[in-house]
Design a protein around this motif. Sequence first.
Motif, mmCIF file in Angstrom:
data_model
loop_
_atom_site.group_PDB
_atom_site.id
_atom_site.type_symbol
_atom_site.label_atom_id
_atom_site.label_comp_id
_atom_site.label_asym_id
_atom_site.label_seq_id
_atom_site.Cartn_x
_atom_site.Cartn_y
_atom_site.Cartn_z
ATOM 1 N N LEU A 1 0.651 -1.307 0.036
ATOM 2 C CA LEU A 1 0.050 0.036 0.022
ATOM 3 C C LEU A 1 0.799 1.282 0.093
ATOM 4 O O LEU A 1 0.498 2.171 -0.673
ATOM 5 N N ASN A 2 1.962 1.198 0.855
ATOM 6 C CA ASN A 2 2.786 2.458 0.811
ATOM 7 C C ASN A 2 3.397 2.724 -0.378
ATOM 8 O O ASN A 2 3.631 3.646 -0.936
ATOM 9 N N ALA A 3 3.942 1.385 -1.202
ATOM 10 C CA ALA A 3 4.863 1.610 -2.472
ATOM 11 C C ALA A 3 3.645 2.208 -3.330
ATOM 12 O O ALA A 3 4.023 3.086 -4.400
ATOM 13 N N THR A 4 2.151 1.803 -3.352
ATOM 14 C CA THR A 4 1.502 2.010 -4.246
ATOM 15 C C THR A 4 1.023 3.471 -4.263
ATOM 16 O O THR A 4 0.936 4.201 -5.141
ATOM 17 N N PHE A 5 0.468 3.939 -3.074
ATOM 18 C CA PHE A 5 0.292 5.358 -2.908
ATOM 19 C C PHE A 5 1.636 6.481 -3.005
ATOM 20 O O PHE A 5 1.264 7.639 -3.530
ATOM 21 N N GLY A 6 2.900 5.747 -2.732
ATOM 22 C CA GLY A 6 3.959 6.533 -2.929
ATOM 23 C C GLY A 6 4.293 6.872 -4.403
ATOM 24 O O GLY A 6 4.399 7.887 -4.768
ATOM 25 N N ASN A 7 4.030 5.788 -5.004
ATOM 26 C CA ASN A 7 4.253 5.794 -6.484
ATOM 27 C C ASN A 7 3.057 6.473 -7.227
ATOM 28 O O ASN A 7 3.444 6.829 -8.304
ATOM 29 N N ALA A 8 1.983 6.524 -6.807
ATOM 30 C CA ALA A 8 0.840 7.206 -7.184
ATOM 31 C C ALA A 8 1.158 8.772 -7.528
ATOM 32 O O ALA A 8 0.671 9.350 -8.687
ATOM 33 N N VAL A 9 2.137 9.401 -6.596
ATOM 34 C CA VAL A 9 2.562 10.596 -6.806
ATOM 35 C C VAL A 9 3.195 10.825 -7.963
ATOM 36 O O VAL A 9 2.951 11.695 -8.837
ATOM 37 N N GLU A 10 4.281 9.852 -8.120
ATOM 38 C CA GLU A 10 5.156 10.036 -9.517
ATOM 39 C C GLU A 10 4.458 9.666 -10.612
ATOM 40 O O GLU A 10 4.635 10.276 -11.790
ATOM 41 N N LEU A 11 3.568 8.759 -10.297
ATOM 42 C CA LEU A 11 2.741 8.278 -11.788
ATOM 43 C C LEU A 11 1.869 9.471 -12.085
ATOM 44 O O LEU A 11 1.973 9.787 -13.326
ATOM 45 N N ILE A 12 1.424 10.242 -11.117
ATOM 46 C CA ILE A 12 0.857 11.648 -11.625
ATOM 47 C C ILE A 12 1.427 12.448 -12.209
ATOM 48 O O ILE A 12 1.297 13.154 -13.522
ATOM 49 N N ILE A 13 2.861 12.647 -11.503
ATOM 50 C CA ILE A 13 3.687 13.856 -12.215
ATOM 51 C C ILE A 13 4.084 13.379 -13.637
ATOM 52 O O ILE A 13 4.227 14.092 -14.664
ATOM 53 N N SER A 14 4.272 11.973 -13.797
ATOM 54 C CA SER A 14 4.962 11.542 -14.893
ATOM 55 C C SER A 14 3.811 11.805 -16.044
ATOM 56 O O SER A 14 4.151 11.964 -17.337
ATOM 57 N N ILE A 15 2.455 11.502 -15.809
ATOM 58 C CA ILE A 15 1.688 11.530 -16.893
ATOM 59 C C ILE A 15 1.344 12.907 -17.130
ATOM 60 O O ILE A 15 1.257 13.154 -18.438
ATOM 61 N N PHE A 16 1.279 13.932 -16.496
ATOM 62 C CA PHE A 16 1.396 15.436 -16.896
ATOM 63 C C PHE A 16 2.600 15.665 -17.496
ATOM 64 O O PHE A 16 2.527 16.591 -18.558
ATOM 65 N N ALA A 17 3.744 15.140 -17.364
ATOM 66 C CA ALA A 17 4.970 15.281 -17.936
ATOM 67 C C ALA A 17 4.930 14.815 -19.361
ATOM 68 O O ALA A 17 5.083 15.436 -20.351
ATOM 69 N N LEU A 18 4.395 13.662 -19.367
ATOM 70 C CA LEU A 18 4.073 12.988 -20.920
ATOM 71 C C LEU A 18 3.120 13.848 -21.782
ATOM 72 O O LEU A 18 3.472 14.001 -22.716
ATOM 73 N N LYS A 19 2.199 14.357 -21.076
ATOM 74 C CA LYS A 19 1.230 15.277 -21.928
ATOM 75 C C LYS A 19 1.968 16.469 -22.515
ATOM 76 O O LYS A 19 1.491 16.942 -23.297
ATOM 77 N N ALA A 20 2.895 16.993 -21.811
ATOM 78 C CA ALA A 20 3.748 18.173 -21.993
ATOM 79 C C ALA A 20 4.656 18.007 -22.977
ATOM 80 O O ALA A 20 5.442 18.638 -23.526
ATOM 81 N N GLY A 21 5.034 16.471 -23.199
ATOM 82 C CA GLY A 21 5.815 15.937 -24.399
ATOM 83 C C GLY A 21 7.404 16.009 -23.567
ATOM 84 O O GLY A 21 8.116 15.714 -24.400
ATOM 85 N N LEU A 22 7.223 15.996 -22.428
ATOM 86 C CA LEU A 22 8.917 15.720 -21.700
ATOM 87 C C LEU A 22 9.136 14.436 -21.439
ATOM 88 O O LEU A 22 9.372 13.923 -20.307
#
Length: 353
Positions: free
Chosen positions: A64-85
């Motif tokens: 659970l800790n890994a999942t919710f901890g990685n959820a933060v990075e997953l969210i950041i990465s999705i927006f970065a993908l959307k921005a083409g980074l």
Amino acid sequence: MANKIFIIVTFIGVPLSVIGTLMHWSSTVLFLIYCLTIVSLASFMGRATESLAIVTGPRIGGLLNATFGNAVELIISIFALKAGLIGVVLASLTGSVLGNLLLVAGLSFFIGGLKFKRQHFNVHDATHNSALLIFAVIVAFVIPEVFTINMNESRSLSLSVGISVILIALYLAALFFKLVTHRGVYQPKVESGAEQQEEEAEWGKGKAITILLAATIAVAYVAENLVHTFEEVGQSFGWSELFIGIIIVAIVGNAAEHASAVIMAYKNKMDVAVEIAVGSTLQIAMFVAPILVLISLLFETKMPLVFSLPEMVSMAVAVLLSISIANDGETNWFEGLTLLGAYVIMGIGFYLL
């Protein structure tokens, strides 16, 4: 004391993030506000998952800790993908692997080792995770680089998609193995049952889950705006995309498990601490990275699972070093310091690149 500081930062940082975004404050100022706010929100996620770990046990609690901890990075990465980074996303994945195996595990072993001479954890889990780490990081990340040397972009992407599907399937199979078919088979002998019985969760299950969800939603809002500051902040401080992804995004995005793993190690709960560090790495390599490859198909800029040579070598070294240290099922503060030393050396290298 630390919890009060995080509460204050959260209740100040979230409104400031909203106001600063609407009023278009300086990117550097907003970058600092966003990072501090995410870290403070991550502290709530850490406390909530610590409560859940007491209720559900070390394996599910660590997951659970890994999942919710990685959820933060997953969210950041999705927006970065959307921005083409794409470079930032691949670098942040590299940074997560290095951060979890070297920084998180290193800090946990070091801090815990200062209080306890020797700390033990489940050697069967360590052995099982070692094989998965070698497969997920070395095999699945190195093979695309080798095979795509003479491929065009279309075929490279097709190979990455195929590997991603296999990684996700194997990750789900690994969870089924650990939590269903072999749950409790390799449980270590509990030396002192009284210690676990006396322990009480800070929050109940319902409250902990509510706080986790609320903090994740708040992080999603702040993370979306954080991504838009990368370019200007990088120019201001002379940071490359590689350094921002590997060091800044990875540390901020994984702040929840950083804090939780160290706290668990200080309390001599090494099974949870190791599960957070290694489990989070496996989740990044076998689930988050493949999911991001598949999600990138929805955007204009697609992301093949192909890393640069420095990224690949550093991840492979981190895996081999962590396996050699953790495979005996016990650790001490000097082994933690060794992992931290490796992380600093790699950080300096990526900064100078």
